[in-house]
Design an enzyme around this catalytic site. Structure first.
Site, short mmCIF file in Angstrom:
data_model
loop_
_atom_site.label_atom_id
_atom_site.label_comp_id
_atom_site.label_asym_id
_atom_site.label_seq_id
_atom_site.Cartn_x
_atom_site.Cartn_y
_atom_site.Cartn_z
N LYS A 59 -18.19 -16.26 2.37
CA LYS A 59 -19.63 -16.10 2.56
C LYS A 59 -20.40 -15.64 1.34
CE LYS A 59 -19.40 -14.78 7.43
NZ LYS A 59 -19.49 -13.56 8.23
N ARG A 91 0.82 -1.22 0.00
CA ARG A 91 0.00 0.00 0.00
C ARG A 91 0.85 1.27 0.00
NH1 ARG A 91 -4.77 -2.13 4.02
NH2 ARG A 91 -6.11 -2.94 2.37
N GLY A 104 -9.00 -8.49 -0.04
CA GLY A 104 -7.80 -8.67 0.77
C GLY A 104 -7.19 -10.05 0.63
N GLY A 139 -12.94 -4.05 0.54
CA GLY A 139 -14.34 -3.67 0.73
C GLY A 139 -14.79 -2.61 -0.25
#
Ligand code: ADP
Ligand code: MG
Length: 392
Positions: free
Chosen positions: A196, A36, A346, A369
């Site tokens: 999920k 990053r 991620g 996200g």
């Protein structure tokens, strides 16, 4: 993108507050993954070349609104100095009289403020806190794509108080995602995995609107198998989403492609005895932990024919070598496809990096996200707040 860019601003001689995403892993005072930081370098270097003074602000970890030495920006400053090959002025606070004094004169080089989440006002987007940042600089640049889905003081509050623009990384991220969403070169193959279904129903729906083929692996495929009436043993499923999964399958028809074989084991452990079974023959008492070799081959054929690939979510429990083959196979197929490839999330990015394939992808999103919310069609507050080009 149609947002004002840092390149549209006259930055020469100006103090530019740059919201970066330096939320990096730190161990024993050392940054263990500087991805990053490296991704923010183009904007920082651009500002330096144009004679501006970049003042960098980021959050790091999850301190509880007060200073916490575990989350200091010290290790980040050190790594940033090494990468830039120039000194970085690391301040011990993010706002306040000491910081204002230190930054009063235009000065030279890069300044790095302390962790924005050392203050309760950050996550509350407190107006007085945002105002304190606004007094530090003449201009604001948002280069923290990973934080763009949060309406915080350093992403939204301060952007409302200074002339604002997108940084080069944010521009790049949005341009790639826009291309996927609005004008993908076809065939466009989307690959979804991860833990999920509930996290990603919106993403599946959104991708089904634009993708030619949607490959589904990871734990989420078991909810789809349940919807078909298969036994899934102890596999991770979300009962309350089976109806939704059935509906998505009906809507998508042949465009939604599920695994044909699965690696199962009795326990989620590296040394557990595993076997490969057909998806409708998962033995009682076992759980599916990876997609099987035939699935990898079939997925690989779709990927090989693709001109655009979007990938989010590992195909299995890639953290354990025993269940990493599906993810590895898909990653290699994407790398070899020659398609424009965008990887977001991620864990997906961690998997690609672990395999050393990051340079083979066209674009690796820094926003897990944020990139998923953008794909879902949600407005990202940190982007929405930036003025459009035509308003500039
Ligand atoms: P990303 O961070 O890329 O968006 P997710 O967070 O949605 O991905 O999912 C990643 C996690 O999903 C990983 O920790 C991986 O171990 C887990 N996972 C993938 N397949 C399975 C499976 N079959 N059973 C349990 N967990 C799984
Ligand atoms: Mg994850």
């Amino acid at each position: 993108m149609n947002k004002r860019s840092v390149r549209d601003l006259d930055v020469s001689g100006k103090r530019v507050l740059v919201r970066v995403d330096f939320n990096v892993p730190v161990k024993n005072g050392e940054v263990t993954d500087d991805t990053r930081i490296r991704r923010a370098l183009p904007t920082i270097r651009y500002l330096l070349e144009k004679g501006a003074r970049p003042i960098l602000i980021s959050h790091l970890g999850r301190p509880k609104g007060e200073p916490d030495p575990r989350y200091t920006m010290g290790p980040v400053a050190k790594r940033l100095e090494e990468l830039l090959g120039a000194p970085v002025l690391k301040l011990d606070a993010a706002v306040g009289p000491e910081v204002e004094k230190a930054l009063k004169n235009p000065g030279e080089g890069v300044a790095l403020l302390e962790n924005s989440r050392f203050y309760p006002g950050e996550t509350k987007n407190d107006p007085a806190f945002a105002e304190q940042f606004a007094t530090l600089a003449d201009l604001y640049v948002d280069d923290a794509f990973g934080a763009a889905h949060r309406a915080h003081a350093t992403t939204v509050g301060v952007a409302e108080r200074l002339p604002a623009a997108a940084g080069l990384l944010v521009e790049d991220e949005i341009d790639y995602l826009d291309k996927v969403l609005s004008e993908p070169e076809r065939p466009f193959v989307a690959i979804l995995g991860g833990a999920k279904v509930s996290d990603k129903v919106g993403v599946i729906e959104s991708l089904l609107r634009v993708a030619d083929t949607l490959l589904i692996g990871g734990a989420m495929c078991f909810t789809f198998f349940m919807a078909q009436g298969f036994e899934v043993g102890k596999s991770l499923v979300e009962d309350e989403y089976t109806e939704e999964a059935g509906r998505l399958m009906n809507e998508a028809g042949e465009r939604l492609v599920l695994p044909v074989d699965i690696v199962v084991a009795e326990r989620m452990e590296e040394d557990a005895t595993s076997q490969i079974v057909r998806v409708d023959e998962i033995p009682e008492g076992t759980m599916g932990l990876d997609v099987g070799p035939e699935t990898v081959e079939r997925f690989g054929e779709h990927i090989a024919g693709a001109k655009t690939v979007f990938w989010n979510g590992p195909m299995g429990v890639f953290e354990m070598d025993a269940f990493a083959k599906g993810t590895e196979g898909v990653a290699r197929a994407v790398a070899e496809s020659g398609a424009t490839s965008i990887v977001g999330g991620g864990d997906s990015v961690a998997a690609v990096t672990k395999l050393g394939l990051e340079d083979e992808m066209s674009h690796i999103s820094t926003g897990g996200g944020a990139s998923l919310e953008y794909i879902e069609g949600k407005e990202l507050p940190g982007i929405a707040v930036l003025p459009n080009k035509e308003d500039a």
